[in-house]
Write an enzyme that holds these catalytic residues in place. Structure first.
Site, PDB file in Angstrom:
ATOM      1  N   SER A 239       2.378  -3.498  -3.717  1.00  0.00           N
ATOM      2  CA  SER A 239       2.332  -2.486  -4.788  1.00  0.00           C
ATOM      3  C   SER A 239       2.542  -3.074  -6.189  1.00  0.00           C
ATOM      4  O   SER A 239       3.176  -2.445  -7.034  1.00  0.00           O
ATOM      5  CB  SER A 239       3.326  -1.357  -4.505  1.00  0.00           C
ATOM      6  OG  SER A 239       2.998  -0.717  -3.274  1.00  0.00           O
TER       7      SER A 239
ATOM      8  N   GLY B  55       0.794  -1.219   0.000  1.00  0.00           N
ATOM      9  CA  GLY B  55       0.000   0.000   0.000  1.00  0.00           C
ATOM     10  C   GLY B  55       0.829   1.273   0.000  1.00  0.00           C
ATOM     11  O   GLY B  55       0.307   2.363   0.237  1.00  0.00           O
TER      12      GLY B  55
HETATM   13  P1  13P Z   1      -1.040  -3.470  -2.299  1.00  0.00           P
HETATM   14  O1  13P Z   1      -1.048  -4.174  -3.637  1.00  0.00           O
HETATM   15  O2  13P Z   1      -2.170  -2.480  -2.164  1.00  0.00           O
HETATM   16  O3  13P Z   1       0.290  -2.926  -1.973  1.00  0.00           O
HETATM   17  O4  13P Z   1      -1.356  -4.608  -1.200  1.00  0.00           O
HETATM   18  C1  13P Z   1      -0.629  -5.767  -1.203  1.00  0.00           C
HETATM   19  C2  13P Z   1      -1.289  -6.721  -0.294  1.00  0.00           C
HETATM   20  O5  13P Z   1      -1.279  -6.565   0.908  1.00  0.00           O
HETATM   21  C3  13P Z   1      -1.982  -7.864  -0.896  1.00  0.00           C
HETATM   22  O6  13P Z   1      -2.341  -8.800   0.072  1.00  0.00           O
END
Ligand code: 13P
Length: 253
Positions: free
Chosen positions: A215, A175
């Site tokens: 990400s 995230g």
């Molecule tokens: P993001 O792709 O939003 O970084 O989240 C990764 C994640 O925690 C998937 O389980």
């Protein structure tokens, strides 16, 4: 070839209507998955039945829960059991996502129980591991992830381990928009595979799918997935946007 998996983790996002519309868009988009490829959608509990219904006729599309109880059944208000998931024809379940570890105090020992209960119910656990930024800055990430694998997985037999999918998700990349570099991802995936090799032997370790999470986007998926030991991705934010996730599925080896 090892199974290559594009897994969506919606987390606590989207209303029922939005989730249903997103899945409809995805199942009506022409993507020809090969035999060794799969798309998995980890949706909130109340959407599981709708989601299973929506993807059931799509080849190699599956639904996952984001969590399950470590207990079989009983007086555990608010919990959802693996047996309940099985009764809804849910095929996968995330186990030990870093958000569960961090905000809900899930320990490696509890996660070992969750793995057992998923496997006992014929549900494929997607076991998540990964280090925090401070751990990487101290160059302790390899030992840290090895500890997570040892404490939650190593009680499993070879036959049981073969039914587990692993997701490496460095917490600092979740995230944040800050993806691990292809080299960092490949290095850790190779490390995880070598840890499995030492415990279970080459042939077992070579068969385990190890997904990268943190990400992942349409713009970086192909490069990440091209690495030898990266067998797809576990995707948060970008899985909420149909056009993004379609490209991520198409980026599978
Ligand atoms: P993001 O792709 O939003 O970084 O989240 C990764 C994640 O925690 C998937 O389980």
């Amino acid at each position: 070839m090892r199974k290559q998996i594009a897994a969506a983790n919606w987390k606590m996002n989207l209303t029922y209507q939005q989730g249903s519309a997103l899945l409809q868009t995805l199942v009506t988009t022409e993507i020809d998955l090969k035999e060794h490829q799969a798309a998995v959608f980890a949706v909130p509990f109340p959407y599981l039945e709708m989601a299973v219904d929506t993807v059931q006729h799509k080849k190699n599309y599956y639904i996952a829960a984001q969590n399950c109880s470590d207990k079989k059944s009983g007086a555990f208000t608010g919990e959802v059991s693996a047996e309940m998931l099985k009764s809804l024809n849910v095929n996968y379940c995330l186990v030990g996502h870093s958000e569960r570890r961090e905000y809900f105090g899930e320990s490696n020992a509890v996660l070992a129980e969750k793995l057992n209960i998923c496997l006992a119910n014929g549900i494929t656990p997607v076991f998540c591991c990964g280090e925090a930024l401070a751990t990487r800055e101290q160059h302790r990430q390899n030992a840290y992830v090895e500890g997570q694998l040892k404490e939650s997985l190593f009680h499993l037999s070879k036959e049981a381990l073969l039914k587990v999918v692993i997701a490496y998700e460095p917490i600092w990349a979740i995230g944040t928009g800050k993806t691990a570099s292809t080299e960092q991802a490949q290095e850790m995936h190779a490390h995880i595979r070598s840890v499995l090799k030492n415990q279970y032997g080459d042939s077992i370790a070579e068969q385990i799918s190890i997904l990268y999470g943190g990400s992942v986007k349409a713009s970086n998926a192909r490069e990440l997935f091209a690495s030898k030991d990266v067998d797809g991705g576990l995707v948060g934010g970008a899985s909420l946007i149909a056009a993004e996730f379609i490209e991520i599925i198409k980026a599978l080896k």
